[in-house]
Design a protein around this motif. Sequence first.
Motif, mmCIF file in Angstrom:
data_model
loop_
_atom_site.group_PDB
_atom_site.id
_atom_site.type_symbol
_atom_site.label_atom_id
_atom_site.label_comp_id
_atom_site.label_asym_id
_atom_site.label_seq_id
_atom_site.Cartn_x
_atom_site.Cartn_y
_atom_site.Cartn_z
ATOM 1 N N GLY A 628 0.820 -1.214 0.000
ATOM 2 C CA GLY A 628 0.000 0.000 0.000
ATOM 3 C C GLY A 628 0.848 1.255 0.000
ATOM 4 N N LEU A 629 1.934 1.234 0.788
ATOM 5 C CA LEU A 629 2.851 2.369 0.840
ATOM 6 C C LEU A 629 3.523 2.578 -0.519
ATOM 7 N N LYS A 631 2.434 1.662 -3.454
ATOM 8 C CA LYS A 631 1.453 2.141 -4.431
ATOM 9 C C LYS A 631 1.199 3.645 -4.276
ATOM 10 N N SER A 632 1.124 4.095 -3.021
ATOM 11 C CA SER A 632 0.852 5.516 -2.781
ATOM 12 C C SER A 632 2.004 6.404 -3.233
ATOM 13 N N LYS A 633 3.250 5.860 -3.226
ATOM 14 C CA LYS A 633 4.411 6.657 -3.607
ATOM 15 C C LYS A 633 4.800 6.473 -5.073
ATOM 16 N N HIS A 648 6.196 -1.408 -7.558
ATOM 17 C CA HIS A 648 4.758 -1.658 -7.673
ATOM 18 C C HIS A 648 4.468 -2.736 -8.722
#
Length: 655
Positions: A628-629, A631-633, A648
């Motif tokens: 999740g981290l 993907k967010s970055k 990713h």
Amino acid sequence: MATPVVTKTAWKLQEIVAHASNVSSLVLGKASGRLLATGGDDCRVNLWSINKPNCIMSLTGHTSPVESVRLNTPEELIVAGSQSGSIRVWDLEAAKILRTLMGHKANICSLDFHPYGEFVASGSQDTNIKLWDIRRKGCVFRYRGHSQAVRCLRFSPDGKWLASAADDHTVKLWDLTAGKMMAEFPGHTGPVNVVEFHPNEYLLASGSSDRTIRFWDLEKFQVVSCIEGEPGPVRSVLFNPDGCCLYSGCQDSLRVYGWEPERCFDVVLVNWGKVADLAICNDQLIGVAFSQSSVSSYVVDLTRVTRTGTVAPDPMQDSQPPAQQPPNPSAPLRRIYERPSATGSEPQRVKQNSESERRSPSSEDDRDERESRAEIQNAEDYNEIFQPKNSISRTPPRRSEPFPAPPEDDMATAKEAAKPSPAMDVQFPVPKLEVLSRPPVVTSTPAPKAESAIIPATRNEPIGLKASDFLPAVKIPQQAELVDEDAMSQIRKGHDTMCVVLTSRHKNLDTVRAVWTTGDIKTSVDSAVAINDLSVVVDLLNLVNQKASLWKLDLCTTVLPQIEKLLQSKYESYVQTGCTSLKLILQRFLPLITDMLAAPPTVGVDISREERLHKCRVCYKQLRSISGLVKSKSGLSGRHGSAFRELHLLMASLD
């Protein structure tokens, strides 16, 4: 095999600091052998004239490290591909950005210009090869067939074919007009790093990490010969302009080969380490290598190198010179490339098919091109090499005199050339406090001429925390320089803080090192984690990352929570180390983890399998948390954004 030749056959020409950060790619202009382009982690492409100390032009626009660069045959255009998958083309004569090409999903590993038409081919870590029309700013073809990163691309001299080399151990030949693969050449047992067409005949050479060079017949599509026993991975090869031999840039040596039959004509000792590219000018071979932020150039005098096989005279016959040997009837001359006539100005047309990916220019592309610039750094050298297009003629730097060898009595140079490259010993890193040197400020005014050809390289950045993290930001007037007292005052402001941090860090490292010397990697990592100091974890991971075989599944369970912290750190070096470690874990263990979790339960009790399954479940849970981290970055710009996008893609199977 011939013995190494004597002094003055090869010498070091120059060493320059090419970028403010590490150099990541470089290429020589093949027409002149005098033009050098370098790409760096600072996202710039810099242009140099060989044996001159000042940068001619600096090209900006990329937002991630430049992974590949290439000059076209007339040396008027340059293309650069980045870690994020973007490609930019600059017009060097007009000193401006020409095109921005988007479409690859991972690092650009290889580029090449079509010899006649206005096309560029690109190969990527996403395994795709794309052919771009520079005029229309669109993708003409996408070639699919490789299963791993495409490391090298070369157009044939007649512009009809494209050869590709990849990490999947194969070489492929593509027909540009038909838009399909013509032939696949298997045989290498390691990643293929380089391919090169013979300048005249239907012959292709390929060099691999398996330490072999293979020659392929492009009429019969079969291997001609194989040269084995290279001292290391083959990274750069070059045919002599008349096609009589092939040069291979080996570790600290140049080797000269023939292929029918396979034989070595000569070996020249050159202290260039891992040479990255070769070119020929005025019967001299130019080799360039890079290490960290510096680039070195070397010269080999080809008039003193054996380039063809000779037949020794028979002592029983008279002393008349031997006649020219007739060609071997079992190895007839291959077909010759038919090049377009010089009068034909129309570039070769490439038809489209269903895989065409032509895109219309978008406002985002226009913004990219506005933000990409070509800054002339040294007007004198620029005017010598490039002349504006509206001029009547172009002033070439090209056919200048050969590079002079060092004086015969220069014993220091001779000793330096004879020194072997020092072996790299992997040791436990212990940080030291050093004075940071500031990178040179890029200005538009010409830089002063250097007295010496050797320009000292800048020091490495320390692993983990940087001294600049503890120093207050100082605004320096553009035209004024700090006097010594002011500079020392600024340094002292952060000195006490830095000393406290490094003393504590050194003490913690000594604790971890005591465990490391016992050979128990897992326990040493556990002790670093227990200290609760991320800087120590970073130092340890930077060491473990250098040797992938140190990674074990139980080590991943300890390290993954620390990686999650590193990826959220405000320090750039922490994020970089975390990305590197996570990439290694994903490449080595993600297939094992997914296979173990998907496998049906076994009958009976298998303690070792149960333990492995438990570790896989722990790692899977931690990776899901990190995904999740990541993907967010992945939407970030710059080098970290491209690193997170690559991670990713690697973590896609978790979903």
